[in-house]
Design a protein around this motif. Structure first.
Motif, PDB file in Angstrom:
ATOM      1  N   GLY A  19       0.819  -1.253  -0.026  1.00 39.98           N
ATOM      2  CA  GLY A  19      -0.095  -0.100  -0.187  1.00 39.98           C
ATOM      3  C   GLY A  19       1.064   1.239  -0.100  1.00 39.98           C
ATOM      4  N   ILE A 143      -4.841  -2.650   0.202  1.00 35.08           N
ATOM      5  CA  ILE A 143      -3.637  -1.708  -0.482  1.00 35.08           C
ATOM      6  C   ILE A 143      -4.463  -0.575  -1.171  1.00 35.08           C
ATOM      7  CG2 ILE A 143      -2.097  -3.368  -0.833  1.00 35.08           C
ATOM      8  CD1 ILE A 143      -2.591  -3.561  -3.717  1.00 35.08           C
ATOM      9  N   THR A 144      -5.779  -0.890  -1.758  1.00 37.68           N
ATOM     10  CA  THR A 144      -6.312   0.536  -2.292  1.00 37.68           C
ATOM     11  C   THR A 144      -7.009   1.380  -1.268  1.00 37.68           C
ATOM     12  OG1 THR A 144      -8.554  -0.946  -2.161  1.00 37.68           O
ATOM     13  CG2 THR A 144      -7.282  -1.047  -4.132  1.00 37.68           C
TER      14      THR A 144
END
Length: 396
Positions: A19, A143-144
């Motif tokens: 991330g 991670i988004t």
């Protein structure tokens, strides 16, 4: 077993590392022209449109190379590809920072385009699919969530760097960040993927195969929604002003897109993860049309509502781009398939700012928004033709 229960030790570390690296990669590539195009063009005696044209060429190159990068990740895992992306992006940014003229600058953008196809979401999603198989939905969402702040962090940092050391110094500083931050994160904290043929996580769970039309259907969904995303990213403040909002209201409303995306991703991480990704994606595709309807009925005072609804839908669609192919086809061959599915979307995304701007100029706000709403609704209709995995298994 829940997705979280299937996660091996160290997953949180991988999500935080990827991330953070994704935030850096997006901030220093995709979000760079918004801040540096004007001073770059001014310094070289060019129109800013020339800079954005070179950037569009980088996006096209990224689309063309996507399937090959995906196949490499399928074969060897994503750690090496992601680490190499930091070297390539650093080289492209350094070349951009020292470019004496437009030819070298265009070449630098093409190098950055290569780095983007190796280091942005598609590569990260394929890496997670190789590591965790069908259980990768949670890490993809994670991670988004972190990288959702790329523009929030990247735009101010680029502006501060440009003000302090000029646009060339800003490019060189971002290049150094890839070597000092991104490279260690991707190389040292992301584990190597197990061999595909021996990976229990990557093994398909069986069941009836998806329909033959699933690939073109998903390619259309991604292309349609990415056109809307690219158009709104480039024109949202100007669009809202053309709809009657004051400059202050338009900018303030546009600034709500980022927080709305993060809010929606938190909902996906909590409530919506109980449902199949296809269900989440269907809901996400109606966010933009709902916003258009609110703006059409209530006018400029509803600018913030439009931005929030668009942002929420877009936030989940970013996750769906990674989770839908996983849910429909499984993890085998995920990287190559993701590259093929993304290629039309990236081509459309590269053309969206120009095409939507022309539509806005020639046909007006109402017609332009009618087109984007129709594209989003057609993507929803396409997703209705795909059944969730559970429904396919039940029928079998």
């Amino acid at each position: 077993m829940s997705a979280s229960a299937a996660m091996p030790p160290g997953t949180t570390r991988v999500v935080i590392a990827l991330g953070t690296a994704q935030t850096l990669a997006w901030a220093s590539s995709y979000y760079l022209p918004a801040i540096l195009a004007a001073p770059m063009a001014r310094d070289m005696g060019l129109s800013p449109a020339w800079i954005f044209g070179a950037f569009s060429a980088a996006l096209v190159l990224s689309a063309l190379l996507g399937p090959a990068v995906g196949r490499a990740i399928d074969r060897r895992g994503g750690r090496g590809v992601l680490a190499l992306s930091n070297l390539v992006l650093a080289a492209g940014l350094a070349l951009l920072g020292v470019a004496p003229g437009p030819i070298v600058m265009a070449a630098a953008w093409l190098v950055i385009g290569l780095g983007m196809t190796m280091g942005l979401y598609d590569a990260a999603f394929a890496t997670l699919a190789g590591l965790y198989g069908r259980a990768a939905r949670g890490p993809i969402t994670g991670i988004t969530l972190l990288a959702g702040f790329a523009s929030t962090i990247g735009w101010p940092v680029s502006a501060l760097l440009e003000d302090a050391i000029g646009w060339r110094g800003a490019c060189l500083a971002w290049a150094a960040a890839h070597l000092l931050i991104g490279l260690p994160l991707n190389r040292l904290l992301v584990p190597p993927a197990p061999p595909p043929e021996r990976s229990p996580a990557a093994a398909d769970s069986g069941g009836p195969p998806p329909p033959r039309f699933a690939m073109p259907l998903l390619a259309f969904v991604f292309a349609a929604t990415w056109f809307v995303t690219g158009a709104m990213a480039a024109h949202l403040p100007a669009l809202l002003q053309a709809a009657g909002a004051t400059p202050a209201l338009a900018i303030g409303a546009a600034a709500l897109v980022g927080p709305a995306q993060v809010m929606a991703r938190l909902a996906e991480f909590g409530l919506l993860r109980r449902f199949d990704p296809i269900v989440s994606a269907r809901l996400a595709t109606i966010g933009h049309p709902l916003g258009v309807a609110v703006l059409a009925i209530l006018g400029a005072p509803a600018a913030a509502g439009f931005a929030i609804l668009h942002g929420m839908g877009n936030g989940i669609l970013t996750i769906a781009k990674g989770t839908l192919p996983l849910a429909v086809f499984g993890p085998a061959g995920y990287g190559a398939r993701q590259g093929l599915l993304s290629a039309p979307a990236r081509m459309v995304q590269a053309a969206a700012p120009f095409a939507f701007g022309l539509l806005l100029e020639l046909a007006g706000v109402a017609a332009a928004l009618a087109v984007t709403a129709a594209l989003s609704l057609s993507a929803c209709a396409a997703l209705l033709a795909l059944r969730p995995a559970a429904a396919r298994l039940a029928k079998a």
